[in-house]
Structures are given as structure tokens and as C-alpha cells.
Design a protein around this motif. Structure first.
Motif, PDB file in Angstrom:
ATOM      1  N   GLY A 148      18.303  59.228  -9.984  1.00 26.46           N
ATOM      2  CA  GLY A 148      18.720  58.840 -11.327  1.00 26.46           C
ATOM      3  C   GLY A 148      19.896  59.653 -11.825  1.00 26.46           C
ATOM      4  O   GLY A 148      20.814  59.121 -12.463  1.00 26.46           O
ATOM      5  N   PHE A 149      19.905  60.963 -11.537  1.00 28.37           N
ATOM      6  CA  PHE A 149      20.999  61.822 -11.980  1.00 28.37           C
ATOM      7  C   PHE A 149      22.299  61.448 -11.284  1.00 28.37           C
ATOM      8  O   PHE A 149      23.367  61.439 -11.902  1.00 28.37           O
ATOM      9  N   ILE A 150      22.230  61.128 -10.003  1.00 28.93           N
ATOM     10  CA  ILE A 150      23.431  60.711  -9.284  1.00 28.93           C
ATOM     11  C   ILE A 150      23.967  59.408  -9.853  1.00 28.93           C
ATOM     12  O   ILE A 150      25.184  59.232 -10.015  1.00 28.93           O
ATOM     13  N   ALA A 151      23.067  58.471 -10.179  1.00 27.50           N
ATOM     14  CA  ALA A 151      23.508  57.187 -10.730  1.00 27.50           C
ATOM     15  C   ALA A 151      24.193  57.356 -12.075  1.00 27.50           C
ATOM     16  O   ALA A 151      25.183  56.667 -12.361  1.00 27.50           O
ATOM     17  N   VAL A 152      23.711  58.265 -12.898  1.00 31.35           N
ATOM     18  CA  VAL A 152      24.294  58.468 -14.220  1.00 31.35           C
ATOM     19  C   VAL A 152      25.649  59.167 -14.131  1.00 31.35           C
ATOM     20  O   VAL A 152      26.530  58.951 -14.970  1.00 31.35           O
ATOM     21  N   ASN A 153      25.852  59.992 -13.116  1.00 29.82           N
ATOM     22  CA  ASN A 153      27.075  60.794 -13.007  1.00 29.82           C
ATOM     23  C   ASN A 153      27.949  60.349 -11.842  1.00 29.82           C
ATOM     24  O   ASN A 153      28.583  61.166 -11.161  1.00 29.82           O
ATOM     25  N   THR A 154      28.030  59.061 -11.625  1.00 31.84           N
ATOM     26  CA  THR A 154      28.832  58.549 -10.509  1.00 31.84           C
ATOM     27  C   THR A 154      30.329  58.761 -10.696  1.00 31.84           C
ATOM     28  O   THR A 154      31.090  58.658  -9.731  1.00 31.84           O
ATOM     29  N   GLY A 155      30.784  59.036 -11.914  1.00 30.52           N
ATOM     30  CA  GLY A 155      32.211  59.224 -12.138  1.00 30.52           C
ATOM     31  C   GLY A 155      32.712  60.624 -11.865  1.00 30.52           C
ATOM     32  O   GLY A 155      33.894  60.906 -12.114  1.00 30.52           O
ATOM     33  N   ALA A 156      31.867  61.517 -11.363  1.00 34.29           N
ATOM     34  CA  ALA A 156      32.272  62.891 -11.102  1.00 34.29           C
ATOM     35  C   ALA A 156      33.262  62.947  -9.941  1.00 34.29           C
ATOM     36  O   ALA A 156      33.353  62.027  -9.117  1.00 34.29           O
ATOM     37  N   SER A 157      33.991  64.048  -9.884  1.00 32.84           N
ATOM     38  CA  SER A 157      34.978  64.230  -8.816  1.00 32.84           C
ATOM     39  C   SER A 157      35.043  65.705  -8.453  1.00 32.84           C
ATOM     40  O   SER A 157      34.493  66.570  -9.146  1.00 32.84           O
ATOM     41  N   GLY A 158      35.723  65.992  -7.359  1.00 28.61           N
ATOM     42  CA  GLY A 158      35.916  67.360  -6.942  1.00 28.61           C
ATOM     43  C   GLY A 158      34.631  68.039  -6.519  1.00 28.61           C
ATOM     44  O   GLY A 158      33.790  67.468  -5.824  1.00 28.61           O
ATOM     45  N   VAL A 166      27.865  68.639 -14.487  1.00 27.26           N
ATOM     46  CA  VAL A 166      29.100  68.236 -13.823  1.00 27.26           C
ATOM     47  C   VAL A 166      30.308  68.323 -14.748  1.00 27.26           C
ATOM     48  O   VAL A 166      31.433  68.020 -14.326  1.00 27.26           O
ATOM     49  N   VAL A 167      30.111  68.722 -16.009  1.00 28.75           N
ATOM     50  CA  VAL A 167      31.216  68.727 -16.968  1.00 28.75           C
ATOM     51  C   VAL A 167      31.845  70.098 -17.126  1.00 28.75           C
ATOM     52  O   VAL A 167      32.901  70.227 -17.746  1.00 28.75           O
ATOM     53  N   GLY A 168      31.228  71.131 -16.593  1.00 25.82           N
ATOM     54  CA  GLY A 168      31.782  72.472 -16.740  1.00 25.82           C
ATOM     55  C   GLY A 168      32.950  72.708 -15.804  1.00 25.82           C
ATOM     56  O   GLY A 168      33.257  71.916 -14.925  1.00 25.82           O
ATOM     57  N   ASN A 169      33.604  73.815 -15.993  1.00 25.45           N
ATOM     58  CA  ASN A 169      34.726  74.191 -15.140  1.00 25.45           C
ATOM     59  C   ASN A 169      34.622  75.702 -14.837  1.00 25.45           C
ATOM     60  O   ASN A 169      35.063  76.521 -15.633  1.00 25.45           O
ATOM     61  N   PRO A 170      34.025  76.065 -13.709  1.00 23.63           N
ATOM     62  CA  PRO A 170      33.511  75.191 -12.647  1.00 23.63           C
ATOM     63  C   PRO A 170      32.155  74.590 -13.032  1.00 23.63           C
ATOM     64  O   PRO A 170      31.468  75.115 -13.912  1.00 23.63           O
TER      65      PRO A 170
END
Length: 331
Positions: free
Chosen positions: A282-292, A77-81
Motif C-alpha cells: 500500500g505504501f509503494i502504491a501511494v508513493n509511486t511518484g518518488a524518484s532518486g 520520501v519527501v525529506g532531503n535526504p
């Protein structure tokens, strides 16, 4: 002089109505029917609304990635895109759930048999209270307990099994990889979480076994083990399957415990004793701050888990309806 007939002290029962098509149901019967029908429709409505929300929010990610979303292992979730792929997460979810069920089901069945047909008096009530207490513990406590307490004890077990079963690719461990935070650790802790649920369901079904059948088996010379094997377990086959599927659904959706026990890094090759792995919840819980687009990808992964869990429960209901203890229940 005629004798006065004795009156029964038992209260008179309310006459049943609605037994035939020509009968008119009473107000209580109509209210009960309306309440249960409304409850069922509300559940279906909620499931529909959840599905519509997930599809709407996940559509941008599915449209951007297409079918590659279901065949890509990596999810970042950190890449662009961002790199979006659910295959690694789905495989990890299934592996953890299967390990949990494979460990929990035999223990649950044996525990249920002990409670219903072996234990007596205070021992039985104590066992039932302990199971209810285990079911009430939050998953966070299980995760912390597994991470802080079980790791030193399970690592030698994982090393022993990987050494002697390493010829099987599933149990093979690379030389430079640690034996902590693995699918084996997560599956074992999740099995302790689903064990009370499965045991409660199986226990209730075993308690419905007709006493006459058990007594007949014993009267014909069967030992207690033979009676349990030939009478109780076959009668409760539907309960065993239903409890197992309920535990499987619980394990598939477990979030907090697996987010603590696994590094949440999707992997392409599964080694159950080796460090690494992730699950959808578990992956969704760890990356709850994602956007877009990344947030849309997480919701798409949740949609996959939602559909997979519903399919599992539907298949389980078909199997239960064809078993002895479940036959005709829904008729």
C-alpha cells in the motif's frame, strides 16, 4: 461352427510407453514433458529476473542506509535526504495478513465442509458460483466497499472490543485516537478477499476424501460431525495448510484495498483498533511518484516483501509435504 467372438464397442486405449527405462516414449509424451519442463524453467527464470532487478535497483538505498534500513520504523520520501526504513511497513503488512488469515481460515474450512458434505443439488452449485464470483471481483471494489459501507458498522464493534479487551496492549486504544482506518478494518476486508481462494483449495481437497473412509466411520456409529472431525478434516490437513498459506501470500501482497483503508503512515506501536498503520504494498502504491534515493528505498521495501513471501511459500510447501493429504505428492 465356431462362434464369432463379440467385439467390444469401447475404443482401444493407446498403449502407455515409457513405463520402464528400456521403453521409448512416444512423440506426444516427449512433447508434453518438454512443454511442462519449459514452463517450469520459464517461471524460475522470471523469478530470477525479478529478484535481480529488485536487488540492482534497491542497492543504492541499502548501501546508503545499511542495516538501519531494516530497523527504522519511519519511512518518508519527501525529506532531503529521505528517511528510509522498512520495519514499520513490514510489521503492518504482517499484522494485516495475520488478521485476514485468522478470520478467513475458520470460515473457509466450515464453508468447504458445508459444500462438500452437507449441501446438495442447487444449494451446492449456488454456493460454488458465489465463491467464484467473489474471487473474480477486483480489489478496488473491496476497498471502496469497506471504506464507504463497512466503516459505520465496524466502528461500534471496534469500540466494544477495545473497551472490553483494552487490558491487552494489542487491543488498547488511546483516548484521542479515532477507531477508523485501522489494521482491524483492513484485515477484515482483506479476509473477505482471500476467503474464496482458501475455500476453493480446501474444497477441492475435501472432495478427494475416499468415500469408503467416510462410510466406514458412519457405519461404526459416528455422527456426521464425528465423521467430519475424524476423517475429512485430518485427510484435508495439507489442503487447509496450503490454502491458508496461499491466502496469506495474497494478503501480504494486497495493494489497492489497503491503500484505501489505511493512512499509510508507519507506526512504532501496533494497536489493531486504532487509527494508523501501513503496509509495504500500500505504501509503494501511494508513493509511486518518488524518484532518486526514495524510489530506490521503495524498491528495497518491495525486495523485502518479495523475499518474505517466497520464504513463507517455501515453509508452507515443507509443511504440506509432511501432512497426510500432501505426503508423497511431489515424490
Amino acid at each position: 461352427m465356431a462362434a464369432t467372438p463379440l467385439r467390444s464397442s469401447a475404443p482401444e486405449r493407446r498403449p502407455l510407453r515409457g513405463r520402464r527405462p528400456t521403453d521409448t516414449p512416444s512423440a506426444v509424451d516427449r512433447a508434453f514433458t518438454g512443454a511442462t519442463t519449459t514452463s517450469g524453467l520459464v517461471v524460475l527464470l522470471l523469478l530470477t529476473l525479478i529478484a535481480v532487478f529488485l536487488v540492482r535497483e534497491a542497492w543504492p538505498a541499502l548501501e546508503a542506509r545499511g542495516w538501519s534500513f531494516f530497523t527504522t520504523v519511519e519511512f518518508s520520501v519527501v525529506g532531503n535526504p529521505p528517511v528510509l526504513g522498512v520495519l514499520g511497513l513490514l510489521v503492518g503488512t504482517v499484522v494485516v495478513a495475520l488478521i485476514a488469515v485468522l478470520i478467513a481460515v475458520p470460515v473457509s474450512v466450515c464453508t468447504a465442509l458445508f459444500i462438500t458434505d452437507v449441501a446438495q443439488g442447487r444449494v451446492r452449485s449456488t454456493m460454488m458460483g458465489l465463491l467464484d464470483l467473489l474471487a473474480a471481483l477486483p480489489s478496488l471494489l473491496y476497498g471502496l466497499w469497506g471504506f464507504a459501507f463497512l466503516t459505520p458498522y465496524l466502528e461500534p464493534v471496534a469500540r466494544f472490543l477495545s473497551t472490553h479487551l483494552g487490558f491487552i496492549p494489542l487491543f488498547r486504544v488511546e483516548a484521542d485516537k479515532p477507531l477508523i482506518s485501522s489494521y482491524f478494518f483492513a484485515g477484515l476486508v482483506v479476509s473477505l478477499m482471500v476467503l474464496p481462494i482458501i475455500t476453493s483449495v480446501v474444497r477441492e481437497v475435501f472432495m478427494q476424501v475416499p468415500p469408503g473412509e467416510k462410510e466406514a466411520a458412519l457405519a461404526l456409529g459416528s455422527t456426521r460431525w464425528d465423521m467430519l472431525r475424524t476423517v475429512v478434516v485430518p485427510f484435508g490437513r495439507g489442503g487447509i495448510i496450503g490454502g491458508s498459506m496461499l491466502g496469506l501470500g495474497r494478503a501480504l501482497g494486497e495493494t489497492i484495498a489497503v491503500s484505501l483503508l489505511l493512512p499509510q503512515s508507519p507506526i512504532s506501536v501496533v494497536h489493531v483498533f486504532q487509527y494508523g498503520g501501513s503496509t509495504i504494498a500500500g505504501f509503494i502504491a501511494v508513493n509511486t511518484g518518488a524518484s532518486g534515493l526514495a524510489l530506490s528505498g521503495l524498491l528495497a521495501a518491495g525486495l523485502v516483501l518479495f523475499a518474505f513471501t517466497l520464504t513463507t511459500n517455501f515453509v508452507a510447501s515443507l509443511i504440506i509435504s509432511r501432512s497426510r493429504s500432501g505426503a508423497g505428492v511431489d515424490a
